[in-house]
Design a protein around this motif. Sequence first.
Motif, PDB file in Angstrom:
ATOM      1  N   PRO A 318      43.538  21.818  49.988  1.00 42.57           N
ATOM      2  CA  PRO A 318      44.808  22.002  50.678  1.00 42.57           C
ATOM      3  C   PRO A 318      45.705  23.037  49.988  1.00 42.57           C
ATOM      4  O   PRO A 318      45.287  23.645  48.999  1.00 42.57           O
ATOM      5  CB  PRO A 318      45.429  20.611  50.580  1.00 42.57           C
ATOM      6  N   ALA A 319      46.925  23.173  50.512  1.00 48.60           N
ATOM      7  CA  ALA A 319      47.881  24.125  49.944  1.00 48.60           C
ATOM      8  C   ALA A 319      48.239  23.722  48.514  1.00 48.60           C
ATOM      9  O   ALA A 319      48.249  22.548  48.157  1.00 48.60           O
ATOM     10  CB  ALA A 319      49.141  24.162  50.804  1.00 48.60           C
ATOM     11  N   VAL A 320      48.552  24.741  47.702  1.00 47.79           N
ATOM     12  CA  VAL A 320      48.806  24.531  46.271  1.00 47.79           C
ATOM     13  C   VAL A 320      50.214  24.984  45.933  1.00 47.79           C
ATOM     14  O   VAL A 320      50.673  26.033  46.386  1.00 47.79           O
ATOM     15  CB  VAL A 320      47.783  25.331  45.426  1.00 47.79           C
ATOM     16  N   GLU A 321      50.901  24.180  45.124  1.00 44.40           N
ATOM     17  CA  GLU A 321      52.185  24.579  44.544  1.00 44.40           C
ATOM     18  C   GLU A 321      51.948  24.953  43.081  1.00 44.40           C
ATOM     19  O   GLU A 321      51.019  24.470  42.454  1.00 44.40           O
ATOM     20  CB  GLU A 321      53.184  23.423  44.614  1.00 44.40           C
ATOM     21  N   GLY A 322      52.835  25.785  42.538  1.00 50.56           N
ATOM     22  CA  GLY A 322      52.724  26.172  41.142  1.00 50.56           C
ATOM     23  C   GLY A 322      52.171  27.581  40.996  1.00 50.56           C
ATOM     24  O   GLY A 322      52.112  28.353  41.951  1.00 50.56           O
ATOM     25  N   GLU A 323      51.756  27.909  39.789  1.00 50.75           N
ATOM     26  CA  GLU A 323      51.306  29.267  39.464  1.00 50.75           C
ATOM     27  C   GLU A 323      49.841  29.257  39.041  1.00 50.75           C
ATOM     28  O   GLU A 323      49.408  28.412  38.267  1.00 50.75           O
ATOM     29  CB  GLU A 323      52.165  29.825  38.328  1.00 50.75           C
ATOM     30  N   LEU A 324      49.101  30.230  39.573  1.00 55.08           N
ATOM     31  CA  LEU A 324      47.674  30.342  39.286  1.00 55.08           C
ATOM     32  C   LEU A 324      47.385  31.822  39.073  1.00 55.08           C
ATOM     33  O   LEU A 324      47.079  32.550  40.005  1.00 55.08           O
ATOM     34  CB  LEU A 324      46.882  29.789  40.487  1.00 55.08           C
ATOM     35  N   ARG A 325      47.495  32.276  37.824  1.00 55.53           N
ATOM     36  CA  ARG A 325      47.458  33.711  37.529  1.00 55.53           C
ATOM     37  C   ARG A 325      46.159  34.126  36.859  1.00 55.53           C
ATOM     38  O   ARG A 325      45.660  33.448  35.948  1.00 55.53           O
ATOM     39  CB  ARG A 325      48.636  34.112  36.639  1.00 55.53           C
ATOM     40  N   LEU A 326      45.632  35.257  37.303  1.00 51.53           N
ATOM     41  CA  LEU A 326      44.480  35.899  36.676  1.00 51.53           C
ATOM     42  C   LEU A 326      44.962  37.211  36.093  1.00 51.53           C
ATOM     43  O   LEU A 326      45.520  38.053  36.818  1.00 51.53           O
ATOM     44  CB  LEU A 326      43.374  36.133  37.708  1.00 51.53           C
ATOM     45  N   ASP A 327      44.776  37.387  34.796  1.00 53.74           N
ATOM     46  CA  ASP A 327      45.274  38.573  34.104  1.00 53.74           C
ATOM     47  C   ASP A 327      44.785  39.851  34.793  1.00 53.74           C
ATOM     48  O   ASP A 327      43.590  40.028  35.024  1.00 53.74           O
ATOM     49  CB  ASP A 327      44.805  38.557  32.650  1.00 53.74           C
ATOM     50  N   GLY A 328      45.720  40.698  35.143  1.00 49.25           N
ATOM     51  CA  GLY A 328      45.392  41.960  35.798  1.00 49.25           C
ATOM     52  C   GLY A 328      45.376  41.884  37.314  1.00 49.25           C
ATOM     53  O   GLY A 328      45.271  42.912  37.988  1.00 49.25           O
ATOM     54  N   HIS A 329      45.494  40.652  37.873  1.00 49.34           N
ATOM     55  CA  HIS A 329      45.422  40.490  39.334  1.00 49.34           C
ATOM     56  C   HIS A 329      46.581  39.676  39.906  1.00 49.34           C
ATOM     57  O   HIS A 329      46.655  39.500  41.124  1.00 49.34           O
ATOM     58  CB  HIS A 329      44.093  39.826  39.727  1.00 49.34           C
ATOM     59  N   GLY A 330      47.461  39.173  39.049  1.00 48.52           N
ATOM     60  CA  GLY A 330      48.623  38.452  39.539  1.00 48.52           C
ATOM     61  C   GLY A 330      48.298  37.029  39.966  1.00 48.52           C
ATOM     62  O   GLY A 330      47.329  36.415  39.511  1.00 48.52           O
ATOM     63  N   ASP A 331      49.143  36.509  40.884  1.00 41.50           N
ATOM     64  CA  ASP A 331      49.037  35.130  41.341  1.00 41.50           C
ATOM     65  C   ASP A 331      47.921  35.015  42.379  1.00 41.50           C
ATOM     66  O   ASP A 331      47.998  35.599  43.461  1.00 41.50           O
ATOM     67  CB  ASP A 331      50.365  34.667  41.937  1.00 41.50           C
ATOM     68  N   LEU A 332      46.891  34.252  42.059  1.00 38.36           N
ATOM     69  CA  LEU A 332      45.741  34.125  42.951  1.00 38.36           C
ATOM     70  C   LEU A 332      46.079  33.413  44.256  1.00 38.36           C
ATOM     71  O   LEU A 332      45.344  33.553  45.236  1.00 38.36           O
ATOM     72  CB  LEU A 332      44.609  33.370  42.243  1.00 38.36           C
ATOM     73  N   LYS A 333      47.172  32.669  44.284  1.00 42.69           N
ATOM     74  CA  LYS A 333      47.523  31.964  45.520  1.00 42.69           C
ATOM     75  C   LYS A 333      47.751  32.935  46.673  1.00 42.69           C
ATOM     76  O   LYS A 333      47.658  32.551  47.841  1.00 42.69           O
ATOM     77  CB  LYS A 333      48.781  31.111  45.326  1.00 42.69           C
ATOM     78  N   LEU A 334      48.052  34.167  46.363  1.00 44.74           N
ATOM     79  CA  LEU A 334      48.299  35.170  47.398  1.00 44.74           C
ATOM     80  C   LEU A 334      47.002  35.776  47.930  1.00 44.74           C
ATOM     81  O   LEU A 334      47.038  36.559  48.891  1.00 44.74           O
ATOM     82  CB  LEU A 334      49.187  36.283  46.834  1.00 44.74           C
ATOM     83  N   LEU A 335      45.870  35.428  47.313  1.00 43.30           N
ATOM     84  CA  LEU A 335      44.598  36.059  47.673  1.00 43.30           C
ATOM     85  C   LEU A 335      43.680  35.082  48.387  1.00 43.30           C
ATOM     86  O   LEU A 335      43.669  33.884  48.097  1.00 43.30           O
ATOM     87  CB  LEU A 335      43.894  36.580  46.412  1.00 43.30           C
ATOM     88  N   SER A 336      42.872  35.613  49.305  1.00 43.68           N
ATOM     89  CA  SER A 336      41.863  34.810  49.982  1.00 43.68           C
ATOM     90  C   SER A 336      40.718  34.501  49.027  1.00 43.68           C
ATOM     91  O   SER A 336      40.617  35.070  47.934  1.00 43.68           O
ATOM     92  CB  SER A 336      41.315  35.568  51.195  1.00 43.68           C
ATOM     93  N   THR A 337      39.837  33.612  49.462  1.00 41.74           N
ATOM     94  CA  THR A 337      38.675  33.275  48.636  1.00 41.74           C
ATOM     95  C   THR A 337      37.815  34.510  48.363  1.00 41.74           C
ATOM     96  O   THR A 337      37.382  34.748  47.227  1.00 41.74           O
ATOM     97  CB  THR A 337      37.828  32.192  49.330  1.00 41.74           C
ATOM     98  N   SER A 338      37.554  35.306  49.386  1.00 43.32           N
ATOM     99  CA  SER A 338      36.730  36.503  49.195  1.00 43.32           C
ATOM    100  C   SER A 338      37.418  37.503  48.279  1.00 43.32           C
ATOM    101  O   SER A 338      36.765  38.165  47.465  1.00 43.32           O
ATOM    102  CB  SER A 338      36.404  37.146  50.548  1.00 43.32           C
TER     103      SER A 338
END
Length: 512
Positions: A318-338
């Motif tokens: 489901p939808a996620v709250e909080g921060e999920l960051r990958l160095d060099g790519h920003g917040d992964l929540k903004l990105l699709s699985t692919s």
Amino acid sequence: MSAALRLSGIRKSFDGFVALDDVSFAARWGEVHALLGENGAGKSSLMNVAAGIYAPEAGEIHIDENPVRLAGPRDAMLHRIGMVHQHFKLVRSFTVAENILLGCSARDHPGDAAPAGFRGKLRRIEREIQAQAAELGFEIDVRKRIDVLSVAEQQRVEILKVLLAGARILIFDEPTAVLSDREAERLLTTVRALARRGSAVVLVTHKMADVKTYADHVTVMRGGRAVATLDPQHVDAAELVRLTVGESLRPAHRRGDAQPQASVPKLSLRGLKTRHADGRTALDGVDLQVRAGEIYGLAGVGGNGQDELANALMGLPPAVEGELRLDGHGDLKLLSTSARRACGIAAIPADRYSHALSGGISVAENFGIGQVHAGRYGSIWQLARKRLDSDAAAAVEAFDVQGVRSIRQKAALLSGGNAQKLVIAREFSKQPEVVLAHSPSRGLDVRAGAEVHRRLLEARDAGAAVLLISEDLDEVMALADRIGVMVAGRIGAEFAQPADRQAIGQAMVDHG
């Protein structure tokens, strides 16, 4: 006092993996006997033998000291054995009464006049449910559908189902795994009351506090064997932890205990929260960091948010709250699985057959499917077969995927270990920046498991940040550079290597 249920010398294996190795166990009338152990220790497998779900390859089953053969669950119920499973066996589109009527189909009613058809049977079972529920202090609407009930209410339905079917030997498999503390206390009080009324109760659990509070005896299982049977009032929690998780062994193949030198975390999670579909909290503010060039091992008993964390990392509901960051790519929540995969995230899911492979398509297609959208093998409508076959054949050889007579054969024909090697070959076909490995050696033999571990270590040594989620504490201890323990949807404790195995085991069972 004679044993209500006695299992002697039970052996059971699955595809060459020995799940139960000469296990003996006895439960008495009027008592709660806890069966304690880590996930994978053999607890549920042993009780599935007692409930007629699995047929043992060796050993004997006695009820009231009389030998019996159980041809299946229906036969077990005729011997008055009922099991409340961790994953409920209810028809969600049926009502409470309809589900319980199904469970009581084998019950005899000597001297009863047959009711007039299905409706008559349903009315009778509704009255019986209401009477039994009142006796237990349960509040339940017999005409509600299962799919609108809470988890705790569904569990009450399961208990009523086995009781009304006539069971007196009652097996509860991890009954509090999905309940709140208050719900769990109510349930276990009921379980103890059932024993005091004369039933024999087996409580399958991993929680030390439940054993100490509610059990009359406890049998500890580890690695498919029963290692001890004790009075829980005469042994302290630390000794139960030691018996459950075993002695700490320093792995020879993990690198030294120095921490990775990278100062910037590769993967950072802060305040990660999600909820189940029914509104219950799944992740409750997860904070963790994984550096490049390290394996962060996430230990814990299943059902504490591990699956939801893995899904959150890969962009699944489901939808996620909080921060999920990958160095060099920003917040992964903004990105699709692919898009996340394009950032260099490799995923080895817990269920390789449901979430990593399609058994109905070829080995080559399973290998290349992750890169079709990137255009490496043309389009999904017109695959570049020669290039795909060539790359797949090279990967099969490089990763020692056995049993591949042709790369055009269906992936369903591969053994579990070789299917897992195919998943790893695909995920590591490009050097990943992050590896998410969820229970990567579950169900594998020693040789296949060791090969999976070797590949994870190689990825770590090549600079990847590896998040290893596993219910197998030996696996975590052997591979991880740092260890976190997941409890109730959050990181309950963290340990640097060399870590104290007993301290980790204690953290795993401290719920609140």
